[in-house]
Write a protein that holds these residues in place. Structure first.
Motif, short mmCIF file in Angstrom:
data_model
loop_
_atom_site.label_atom_id
_atom_site.label_comp_id
_atom_site.label_asym_id
_atom_site.label_seq_id
_atom_site.Cartn_x
_atom_site.Cartn_y
_atom_site.Cartn_z
N UNK A 175 0.91 -1.19 0.01
CA UNK A 175 0.00 0.09 0.10
C UNK A 175 0.80 1.39 0.04
N UNK A 176 2.19 1.13 -0.02
CA UNK A 176 3.16 2.26 0.04
C UNK A 176 3.00 3.07 1.31
N UNK A 177 2.76 2.37 2.33
CA UNK A 177 2.73 3.14 3.39
C UNK A 177 4.30 3.16 4.25
N UNK A 178 4.87 1.91 3.82
CA UNK A 178 6.14 1.48 4.42
C UNK A 178 7.44 1.62 3.25
N UNK A 195 26.08 -3.57 9.65
CA UNK A 195 25.04 -4.41 9.95
C UNK A 195 24.47 -5.08 8.70
N UNK A 196 23.63 -5.98 8.82
CA UNK A 196 23.12 -6.77 8.05
C UNK A 196 21.53 -6.95 8.04
N UNK A 197 21.28 -5.72 8.43
CA UNK A 197 19.80 -5.40 8.78
C UNK A 197 19.15 -4.88 7.57
N UNK A 198 17.69 -5.00 7.60
CA UNK A 198 16.74 -4.44 6.82
C UNK A 198 15.88 -3.48 7.74
N UNK A 199 16.07 -2.30 7.30
CA UNK A 199 15.08 -1.44 8.09
C UNK A 199 13.71 -1.00 7.34
N UNK A 200 12.99 -0.51 8.09
CA UNK A 200 11.67 -0.21 7.71
C UNK A 200 11.30 1.16 8.25
N UNK A 201 10.41 1.96 7.34
CA UNK A 201 10.12 3.39 7.72
C UNK A 201 8.73 3.52 7.46
N UNK A 202 8.02 4.48 8.10
CA UNK A 202 6.77 4.94 7.77
C UNK A 202 7.02 5.90 6.60
N UNK A 203 6.17 6.03 5.63
CA UNK A 203 6.40 6.96 4.78
C UNK A 203 5.56 8.00 5.00
N UNK A 204 5.88 8.95 5.29
CA UNK A 204 5.21 9.97 5.87
C UNK A 204 4.69 11.02 4.79
N UNK A 205 3.35 11.09 4.43
CA UNK A 205 2.73 11.98 3.38
C UNK A 205 3.32 11.76 2.12
N UNK A 206 3.95 10.59 1.76
CA UNK A 206 4.63 10.13 0.65
C UNK A 206 5.84 10.89 0.34
N UNK A 207 6.22 11.76 1.33
CA UNK A 207 7.27 12.42 1.21
C UNK A 207 8.70 12.25 1.96
N UNK A 209 10.76 9.33 4.69
CA UNK A 209 10.99 8.19 5.62
C UNK A 209 11.07 8.58 7.01
N UNK A 210 9.95 8.18 7.94
CA UNK A 210 10.22 8.44 9.46
C UNK A 210 10.17 7.39 10.29
N UNK A 211 10.46 7.52 11.64
CA UNK A 211 10.50 6.42 12.50
C UNK A 211 11.11 5.22 12.01
N UNK A 212 12.31 5.39 11.58
CA UNK A 212 13.07 3.93 11.16
C UNK A 212 13.17 3.13 12.22
N UNK A 213 13.31 1.90 11.87
CA UNK A 213 13.51 0.76 13.11
C UNK A 213 13.88 -0.51 12.18
#
Ligand code: MG
Length: 295
Positions: A175-178, A195-207, A209-213
């Protein structure tokens, strides 16, 4: 082994083409019914036609292309190490530069790119194309970091994620939200750091990447190219092969590939074939899913 139900009944991994030095950036072209991919070090774009089983050279002397996707208009967009650019391939084959500078200095070496739901293109900019022999041309990191950028349809270039050590693969949730971003920083760190991690972010208003974890970590090597499927699972490349994660990050197993895997794409006539770019080879396996529309 992958969890039951991810691969089609009786599906087996097959190597359908070879001849690359470092295979990356696969993309299924529906109009042509072929897969194309980058041989980054070999400096050419290869092509596989599943109808005939033949591999051919689509284009050579391409300045070390890497990852690619379609833009909102259906044209191919590709990352180019040698030109340190994100570029579009026009219908006649002409290359149009979409981004190669930010704040008055050159980008590093765009690595992978994904189309956002609003038509913007998000791409990663690690330094491999200017530091790794054979992957481009020697150079320096001119803006002093490794960012993820967004290019708007009007050409505006904006950093959207600045906290990934070495951003590599990128894709959006269905849905494009992440947005998911692979951090391959352990690749260059001989001391076992990074690191060997994959991070995920909220896509804030489409503009932005926020709240990365941290979303997940691959089991071996580094995460490189990643793709979300229609059910929101993530298919990630690693030294083990293809590692699949549920939407909540739970590991769903590994599809072992004989060579180190760098990238992957869903394709084939009905979209259920997974094509895997792994070092010298292009591999294929039949799945029960298909690409998320925005991945
Ligand atoms: Mg990559």
């Amino acid at each position: 082994m992958l969890a039951p139900g991810l691969l089609a009944d009786g599906a087996e991994l097959e190597k359908v083409a070879d001849g690359a030095i470092w295979a990356e950036g696969p993309l299924w072209l529906p109009d042509e019914q072929v897969v194309i991919w980058s041989d980054v070090v070999g400096d050419r774009i290869l092509q596989f036609d599943p109808a005939t089983g033949t591999r051919s050279v689509r284009r050579s002397g391409v300045e070390h292309t890497n990852g690619r996707c379609f833009d909102a208009g259906g044209l191919i967009v590709q990352c180019c190490h040698g030109r340190r650019a994100l570029e579009r391939v026009l219908a006649d084959g002409t290359i149009e530069t979409l981004a190669d500078h930010w704040n008055g200095v050159r980008l590093n070496s765009p690595n992978d790119v994904a189309l956002a739901p609003d038509g913007a293109l998000w791409f990663t900019d690690p330094r491999y194309g200017i530091t790794q022999p054979g992957e481009g041309h020697p150079g320096v990191v001119e803006y002093g970091d490794h960012f993820v950028f967004r290019v708007d349809p009007d050409g505006t270039l904006t950093p959207v994620a600045t906290d990934v050590v070495m951003p590599n693969g990128i894709c959006f949730s269905p849905d494009g939200s992440l947005v998911y971003i692979a951090d391959s920083s352990s690749a260059e760190d001989g001391a076992g750091g990074g690191t060997r991690t994959i991070r995920v972010y909220d896509v804030d208003g489409g503009r932005r990447a926020k709240s990365g974890r941290v979303f997940a970590a691959v089991s071996r090597g580094i995460p490189d190219g990643i793709r979300a499927d229609a059910e929101g699972r993530l298919w990630a490349s690693s030294a083990a092969g293809v590692e699949v994660f549920a939407p909540d990050g739970t590991a769903l197993g590994i599809l072992e590939v004989p060579e180190t895997t760098a990238n992957l794409v869903f394709g084939g006539p009905d979209g259920h074939d997974l094509y895997i770019a792994a070092t010298t080879g292009l591999y294929r396996v039949r799945t029960t899913t298909r690409a998320a529309s925005s991945s």
